[in-house]
Design a protein around this motif. Structure first.
Motif, PDB file in Angstrom:
ATOM      1  N   LEU A   1       0.844  -1.339  -0.187  1.00  0.00           N
ATOM      2  CA  LEU A   1      -0.009  -0.024   0.159  1.00  0.00           C
ATOM      3  C   LEU A   1       0.809   1.242  -0.134  1.00  0.00           C
ATOM      4  N   THR A   2       1.865   1.291   0.731  1.00  0.00           N
ATOM      5  CA  THR A   2       2.978   2.382   0.757  1.00  0.00           C
ATOM      6  C   THR A   2       3.314   2.666  -0.434  1.00  0.00           C
ATOM      7  N   ALA A   3       3.878   1.689  -1.312  1.00  0.00           N
ATOM      8  CA  ALA A   3       4.567   1.852  -2.613  1.00  0.00           C
ATOM      9  C   ALA A   3       3.343   2.416  -3.605  1.00  0.00           C
ATOM     10  N   LEU A   4       2.038   2.003  -3.497  1.00  0.00           N
ATOM     11  CA  LEU A   4       1.233   2.437  -4.501  1.00  0.00           C
ATOM     12  C   LEU A   4       0.911   3.767  -4.015  1.00  0.00           C
ATOM     13  N   ILE A   5       0.841   4.157  -2.704  1.00  0.00           N
ATOM     14  CA  ILE A   5       0.543   5.621  -2.678  1.00  0.00           C
ATOM     15  C   ILE A   5       1.754   6.509  -3.045  1.00  0.00           C
ATOM     16  N   ALA A   6       2.780   5.999  -2.821  1.00  0.00           N
ATOM     17  CA  ALA A   6       4.114   6.836  -3.137  1.00  0.00           C
ATOM     18  C   ALA A   6       4.217   6.783  -4.671  1.00  0.00           C
ATOM     19  N   LYS A   7       3.483   6.177  -5.608  1.00  0.00           N
ATOM     20  CA  LYS A   7       3.378   5.922  -6.923  1.00  0.00           C
ATOM     21  C   LYS A   7       4.574   5.339  -7.458  1.00  0.00           C
ATOM     22  N   SER A   8       5.118   4.077  -6.615  1.00  0.00           N
ATOM     23  CA  SER A   8       6.108   3.304  -7.081  1.00  0.00           C
ATOM     24  C   SER A   8       5.441   2.083  -7.779  1.00  0.00           C
ATOM     25  N   LEU A   9       4.310   2.111  -7.611  1.00  0.00           N
ATOM     26  CA  LEU A   9       3.480   1.038  -8.226  1.00  0.00           C
ATOM     27  C   LEU A   9       2.139   1.572  -9.120  1.00  0.00           C
ATOM     28  N   ASP A  10       1.515   0.931  -9.753  1.00  0.00           N
ATOM     29  CA  ASP A  10       0.221   1.355 -10.633  1.00  0.00           C
ATOM     30  C   ASP A  10      -0.762   0.546 -10.212  1.00  0.00           C
ATOM     31  N   VAL A  11      -0.608  -0.732  -9.665  1.00  0.00           N
ATOM     32  CA  VAL A  11      -1.603  -1.563  -9.164  1.00  0.00           C
ATOM     33  C   VAL A  11      -1.200  -2.372  -7.960  1.00  0.00           C
ATOM     34  N   ALA A  12      -1.859  -2.560  -6.966  1.00  0.00           N
ATOM     35  CA  ALA A  12      -1.556  -3.248  -5.955  1.00  0.00           C
ATOM     36  C   ALA A  12      -2.403  -4.475  -5.494  1.00  0.00           C
ATOM     37  N   GLN A  13      -2.043  -5.636  -4.890  1.00  0.00           N
ATOM     38  CA  GLN A  13      -2.958  -6.347  -3.997  1.00  0.00           C
ATOM     39  C   GLN A  13      -2.799  -6.207  -2.768  1.00  0.00           C
ATOM     40  N   VAL A  14      -3.946  -5.624  -2.105  1.00  0.00           N
ATOM     41  CA  VAL A  14      -3.902  -5.322  -0.604  1.00  0.00           C
ATOM     42  C   VAL A  14      -4.936  -6.188   0.103  1.00  0.00           C
ATOM     43  N   THR A  15      -5.616  -5.593   1.023  1.00  0.00           N
ATOM     44  CA  THR A  15      -6.637  -6.300   1.558  1.00  0.00           C
ATOM     45  C   THR A  15      -7.901  -5.256   1.820  1.00  0.00           C
ATOM     46  N   TYR A  16      -8.958  -5.833   2.009  1.00  0.00           N
ATOM     47  CA  TYR A  16     -10.194  -4.906   2.234  1.00  0.00           C
ATOM     48  C   TYR A  16      -9.759  -3.788   3.603  1.00  0.00           C
ATOM     49  N   LEU A  17      -9.200  -4.586   4.381  1.00  0.00           N
ATOM     50  CA  LEU A  17      -8.573  -3.577   5.625  1.00  0.00           C
ATOM     51  C   LEU A  17      -7.715  -2.502   5.094  1.00  0.00           C
ATOM     52  N   HIS A  18      -6.934  -2.730   4.312  1.00  0.00           N
ATOM     53  CA  HIS A  18      -5.975  -1.732   3.908  1.00  0.00           C
ATOM     54  C   HIS A  18      -6.700  -0.471   3.225  1.00  0.00           C
TER      55      HIS A  18
ATOM     56  N   VAL B   1      -3.830   6.716 -12.178  1.00  0.00           N
ATOM     57  CA  VAL B   1      -3.641   5.456 -13.098  1.00  0.00           C
ATOM     58  C   VAL B   1      -4.489   5.270 -14.384  1.00  0.00           C
ATOM     59  N   ILE B   2      -5.896   5.167 -13.758  1.00  0.00           N
ATOM     60  CA  ILE B   2      -7.040   4.819 -14.650  1.00  0.00           C
ATOM     61  C   ILE B   2      -7.081   5.961 -15.741  1.00  0.00           C
ATOM     62  N   ALA B   3      -6.997   7.195 -15.260  1.00  0.00           N
ATOM     63  CA  ALA B   3      -6.987   8.206 -16.162  1.00  0.00           C
ATOM     64  C   ALA B   3      -5.758   7.994 -17.338  1.00  0.00           C
ATOM     65  N   LYS B   4      -4.834   7.883 -16.962  1.00  0.00           N
ATOM     66  CA  LYS B   4      -3.513   7.582 -17.876  1.00  0.00           C
ATOM     67  C   LYS B   4      -3.465   6.623 -18.602  1.00  0.00           C
ATOM     68  N   ASN B   5      -4.034   5.237 -18.023  1.00  0.00           N
ATOM     69  CA  ASN B   5      -3.557   3.958 -18.464  1.00  0.00           C
ATOM     70  C   ASN B   5      -5.014   3.002 -18.400  1.00  0.00           C
ATOM     71  N   ARG B   6      -5.945   3.429 -18.790  1.00  0.00           N
ATOM     72  CA  ARG B   6      -7.243   2.561 -18.407  1.00  0.00           C
ATOM     73  C   ARG B   6      -7.034   1.264 -18.999  1.00  0.00           C
ATOM     74  N   ALA B   7      -6.361   1.061 -20.156  1.00  0.00           N
ATOM     75  CA  ALA B   7      -6.414  -0.174 -20.792  1.00  0.00           C
ATOM     76  C   ALA B   7      -5.302  -1.218 -20.023  1.00  0.00           C
ATOM     77  N   GLY B   8      -4.295  -0.442 -19.608  1.00  0.00           N
ATOM     78  CA  GLY B   8      -3.371  -1.271 -18.476  1.00  0.00           C
ATOM     79  C   GLY B   8      -4.268  -1.848 -17.377  1.00  0.00           C
ATOM     80  N   VAL B   9      -4.893  -1.246 -16.681  1.00  0.00           N
ATOM     81  CA  VAL B   9      -5.616  -1.503 -15.653  1.00  0.00           C
ATOM     82  C   VAL B   9      -6.655  -2.529 -15.996  1.00  0.00           C
ATOM     83  N   GLN B  10      -7.124  -2.362 -17.241  1.00  0.00           N
ATOM     84  CA  GLN B  10      -8.149  -3.388 -17.666  1.00  0.00           C
ATOM     85  C   GLN B  10      -7.483  -4.879 -17.874  1.00  0.00           C
ATOM     86  N   ALA B  11      -6.271  -4.615 -18.667  1.00  0.00           N
ATOM     87  CA  ALA B  11      -5.496  -5.926 -18.782  1.00  0.00           C
ATOM     88  C   ALA B  11      -4.943  -6.678 -17.387  1.00  0.00           C
TER      89      ALA B  11
END
Length: 336
Positions: free
Chosen positions: A68-85, A231-241
């Protein structure tokens, strides 16, 4: 003469196949996906091989908090986290959007043999809690603070009339791989761990199963695939993939548990026997469970893990459109 062959050949190829030798910078950058190192998270490492229409780069982290920290810091585009996160991030006002589920389950509370508890013996556990508390030496209960197992445990305790903040002494062990050693050294009386480390503890004879802590608002819900709005705005196709690959992954895990066992074995170094035991406590599921997420948010507020009502945020930041496109189902059949 020999020196000129390289440039001439490159030029010839370029003229015959325009763009074939385009520099890497002109190509679409890979979608960076992060995942935690647990039995129900590690299958995300298989996403690159299932991707179509985009390149996925998957990286493992020690915990969901790190992801989650890496996603918020924009080191990642997509992350597997938990419902709690997810709920915690919304409480803090972070830009996070849930787009799919992945695997649920993976939580187990294990008690030391000294407690002499049998499975699901809440009466015996409550008696031990009261005895230790009266003696001024409250039972030491461990988990990795803020992960799904921590919240599952706290919710289950609370439902049984045990206050996890007052009746026991909580011990934070951030890396789940350290849970076994703490139990072996006698530093804790109980741990709510994540698979495959829970099975490792049990199979090593260090502790016994007390309960699968799913009798609380979160049930067995664990994993979400999340991204950010930019990320969705910039690369929706990537998120869909990524979501398309996630749906394919869930179906693959349901059909072939051997693939799942192999990736746990390869990524953790734990035996295939431990891996096989771990996935018995896991349920592949790409749906996002909106109503239960609202219940989780309410429970987390009761436990004082969040400071406000985030119900509206939960609703606003769940985007079912990617799952709808991937499965050709409506959101009503996808957990909405």
């Amino acid at each position: 003469m020999r020196r000129s062959l390289g440039p001439l050949l490159a030029a010839a190829l370029w003229s015959v196949t325009p763009g074939f030798l385009a520099p890497a910078s002109a190509q679409e950058a890979p979608v960076k996906v992060g995942y935690a190192k647990c039995a129900h998270c590690l299958p995300v490492a298989l996403l690159p091989g299932l991707a179509k229409g985009a390149t996925i780069e998957a990286t493992g982290f020690n915990s969901g908090n790190d992801v989650l920290t890496a996603l918020i810091a924009k080191s990642l585009d997509v992350a597997q986290v938990t419902y709690l996160h997810y709920v915690t991030a919304l409480d803090k006002g972070f830009d996070i959007v849930a787009v799919a589920g992945e695997v649920n389950g993976g939580s187990e509370c294990l008690s030391s043999k000294a407690l002499n508890l049998t499975a699901d013996d809440w009466g015996g556990f409550k008696a031990a809690v009261e005895k230790a508390k009266a003696a001024g030496t409250p039972l030491k209960v461990a988990a990795s603070r803020g992960n799904a197992q921590d919240i599952h445990m706290r919710g289950a305790f609370l439902k049984q009339g045990i206050n996890p903040n007052k009746d026991v002494q909580f011990v934070n062990i951030p890396n789940p791989s350290d849970h076994l050693a703490a139990m072996q050294r006698g530093e804790i009386d109980m741990v709510c761990s994540v698979e495959p480390f829970a099975s490792q503890i049990r199979m090593a004879g260090a502790a016994v199963r007390f309960v699968l802590p799913y009798d609380q608002a979160a049930g067995n819900l664990t994993n979400l695939i999340v991204t950010r709005s930019d990320v969705i705005a910039k690369n929706r196709a990537g998120v869909q993939a990524v979501v398309d690959a996630d749906v394919a992954l869930v179906e693959k895990l349901k059909a072939d548990k051997g693939v799942w066992v192999d990736v746990i074995n390869q990524k953790t170094g734990l035996s295939k026997e431990v891996a096989a035991a771990a996935i018995e406590n896991a349920e592949p599921d790409y749906r996002m469970h909106r109503a239960k997420t609202l219940a989780i948010a309410a429970m987390m507020r009761d436990l004082k893990y969040i400071g406000r009502d985030v119900s509206a945020d939960v609703e606003k930041h769940m985007d079912f459109s990617f799952l709808e496109a991937a499965t050709r189902k409506t959101r009503d059949g996808l957990g909405y």
